[in-house]
Scaffold this motif. Sequence first.
Motif, mmCIF file in Angstrom:
data_model
loop_
_atom_site.group_PDB
_atom_site.id
_atom_site.type_symbol
_atom_site.label_atom_id
_atom_site.label_comp_id
_atom_site.label_asym_id
_atom_site.label_seq_id
_atom_site.Cartn_x
_atom_site.Cartn_y
_atom_site.Cartn_z
ATOM 1 N N VAL A 26 0.864 -1.165 0.000
ATOM 2 C CA VAL A 26 0.000 0.000 0.000
ATOM 3 C C VAL A 26 0.910 1.227 0.000
ATOM 4 N N ARG A 27 0.773 2.060 -1.010
ATOM 5 C CA ARG A 27 1.593 3.263 -1.115
ATOM 6 C C ARG A 27 0.835 4.442 -0.527
ATOM 7 N N HIS A 28 1.599 5.403 -0.097
ATOM 8 C CA HIS A 28 1.014 6.613 0.459
ATOM 9 C C HIS A 28 1.619 7.810 -0.253
ATOM 10 N N MET A 29 0.807 8.529 -1.019
ATOM 11 C CA MET A 29 1.309 9.742 -1.636
ATOM 12 C C MET A 29 1.610 10.759 -0.551
ATOM 13 N N HIS A 30 2.426 11.725 -0.878
ATOM 14 C CA HIS A 30 2.810 12.739 0.099
ATOM 15 C C HIS A 30 1.551 13.446 0.614
ATOM 16 N N PRO A 31 1.502 13.732 1.913
ATOM 17 C CA PRO A 31 0.313 14.383 2.488
ATOM 18 C C PRO A 31 -0.060 15.701 1.805
ATOM 19 N N LEU A 32 0.911 16.441 1.306
ATOM 20 C CA LEU A 32 0.629 17.692 0.614
ATOM 21 C C LEU A 32 -0.299 17.462 -0.577
ATOM 22 N N ILE A 33 -0.080 16.387 -1.300
ATOM 23 C CA ILE A 33 -0.932 16.059 -2.448
ATOM 24 C C ILE A 33 -2.278 15.533 -1.966
ATOM 25 N N GLN A 34 -2.246 14.659 -0.971
ATOM 26 C CA GLN A 34 -3.486 14.096 -0.434
ATOM 27 C C GLN A 34 -4.394 15.191 0.121
ATOM 28 N N LEU A 52 -5.045 11.487 -13.847
ATOM 29 C CA LEU A 52 -3.883 12.189 -13.343
ATOM 30 C C LEU A 52 -3.272 11.301 -12.270
ATOM 31 N N GLU A 53 -2.012 10.948 -12.472
ATOM 32 C CA GLU A 53 -1.326 10.060 -11.543
ATOM 33 C C GLU A 53 -0.024 10.693 -11.103
ATOM 34 N N VAL A 54 0.254 10.609 -9.824
ATOM 35 C CA VAL A 54 1.529 11.077 -9.296
ATOM 36 C C VAL A 54 2.485 9.884 -9.303
ATOM 37 N N PHE A 55 3.764 10.154 -9.537
ATOM 38 C CA PHE A 55 4.753 9.082 -9.492
ATOM 39 C C PHE A 55 6.054 9.614 -8.908
ATOM 40 N N GLY A 56 6.963 8.705 -8.627
ATOM 41 C CA GLY A 56 8.248 9.087 -8.051
ATOM 42 C C GLY A 56 8.142 9.333 -6.562
ATOM 43 N N SER A 57 9.024 10.167 -6.063
ATOM 44 C CA SER A 57 9.107 10.377 -4.615
ATOM 45 C C SER A 57 7.829 10.983 -4.031
ATOM 46 N N ALA A 58 7.139 11.818 -4.795
ATOM 47 C CA ALA A 58 5.887 12.402 -4.290
ATOM 48 C C ALA A 58 4.800 11.339 -4.132
ATOM 49 N N ALA A 59 4.860 10.278 -4.925
ATOM 50 C CA ALA A 59 3.895 9.179 -4.787
ATOM 51 C C ALA A 59 4.277 8.273 -3.634
ATOM 52 N N ARG A 60 5.559 8.050 -3.462
ATOM 53 C CA ARG A 60 5.997 7.195 -2.355
ATOM 54 C C ARG A 60 5.755 7.879 -1.025
ATOM 55 N N GLY A 61 5.952 9.195 -0.997
ATOM 56 C CA GLY A 61 5.688 9.956 0.214
ATOM 57 C C GLY A 61 6.727 9.810 1.299
ATOM 58 N N PHE A 73 3.810 14.126 -12.369
ATOM 59 C CA PHE A 73 2.488 13.593 -12.662
ATOM 60 C C PHE A 73 2.409 13.116 -14.106
ATOM 61 N N PHE A 74 1.669 12.032 -14.291
ATOM 62 C CA PHE A 74 1.243 11.624 -15.626
ATOM 63 C C PHE A 74 -0.155 12.170 -15.828
ATOM 64 N N VAL A 75 -0.421 12.698 -17.007
ATOM 65 C CA VAL A 75 -1.745 13.221 -17.317
ATOM 66 C C VAL A 75 -2.231 12.606 -18.616
ATOM 67 N N GLU A 76 -3.511 12.319 -18.652
ATOM 68 C CA GLU A 76 -4.179 11.881 -19.886
ATOM 69 C C GLU A 76 -5.452 12.708 -20.003
ATOM 70 N N ASN A 122 6.480 2.819 -12.890
ATOM 71 C CA ASN A 122 5.226 2.106 -12.629
ATOM 72 C C ASN A 122 5.133 1.581 -11.202
ATOM 73 N N ARG A 123 6.267 1.340 -10.571
ATOM 74 C CA ARG A 123 6.244 0.846 -9.185
ATOM 75 C C ARG A 123 5.744 1.900 -8.203
ATOM 76 N N SER A 124 5.791 3.174 -8.597
ATOM 77 C CA SER A 124 5.385 4.212 -7.641
ATOM 78 C C SER A 124 4.151 5.003 -8.073
ATOM 79 N N ARG A 125 3.551 4.662 -9.206
ATOM 80 C CA ARG A 125 2.390 5.414 -9.685
ATOM 81 C C ARG A 125 1.205 5.284 -8.750
ATOM 82 N N GLU A 126 0.531 6.421 -8.539
ATOM 83 C CA GLU A 126 -0.679 6.402 -7.718
ATOM 84 C C GLU A 126 -1.688 7.383 -8.317
ATOM 85 N N VAL A 127 -2.919 6.929 -8.455
ATOM 86 C CA VAL A 127 -3.963 7.746 -9.060
ATOM 87 C C VAL A 127 -4.366 8.867 -8.118
#
Length: 131
Positions: A26-34, A52-61, A73-76, A122-127
């Motif tokens: 279970v990943r936890h995005m950084h509280p600032l984003i949450q 819109l998905e956050v990835f990298g260190s901001a997704a790992r938190g 962020f990835f955006v579509e 992909n290991r750190s992506r979070e919607v």
Amino acid sequence: MRTEELIDCFRADRTGKRAFLQLQQVRHMHPLIQENRQAITELSRRYRVRSLEVFGSAARGTDFDPATGDADFFVEFSPSSDGASLRAFVGLQADVSRILGLSVDLAEASAIRNPYIRASVNRSREVVYGA
């Protein structure tokens, strides 16, 4: 630093007869984003974002420092919108950056072609938002 949690998930095959145990991280995005997720959701709707998905260190938190880092962020955009325009892309980036108070990088997931980098990302992506 936040400790990452593991939870147990039971999954059954299509017949429902066999089940197996799978550990899921279970990943936890950084509280600032949450904490700003609702405002980011409203922006995503305004810019007609499909996902819109956050990835990298901001997704790992766990290893993200807002004072020195940026949020990736990835955006579509929705295909029925004018969302793929440069104006929408730059506008979304500027508005999310303003809300978070830090630098934001936007990219389309398809832009990452290197399979090793893609696997790492992909290991750190979070919607954050999904329409």
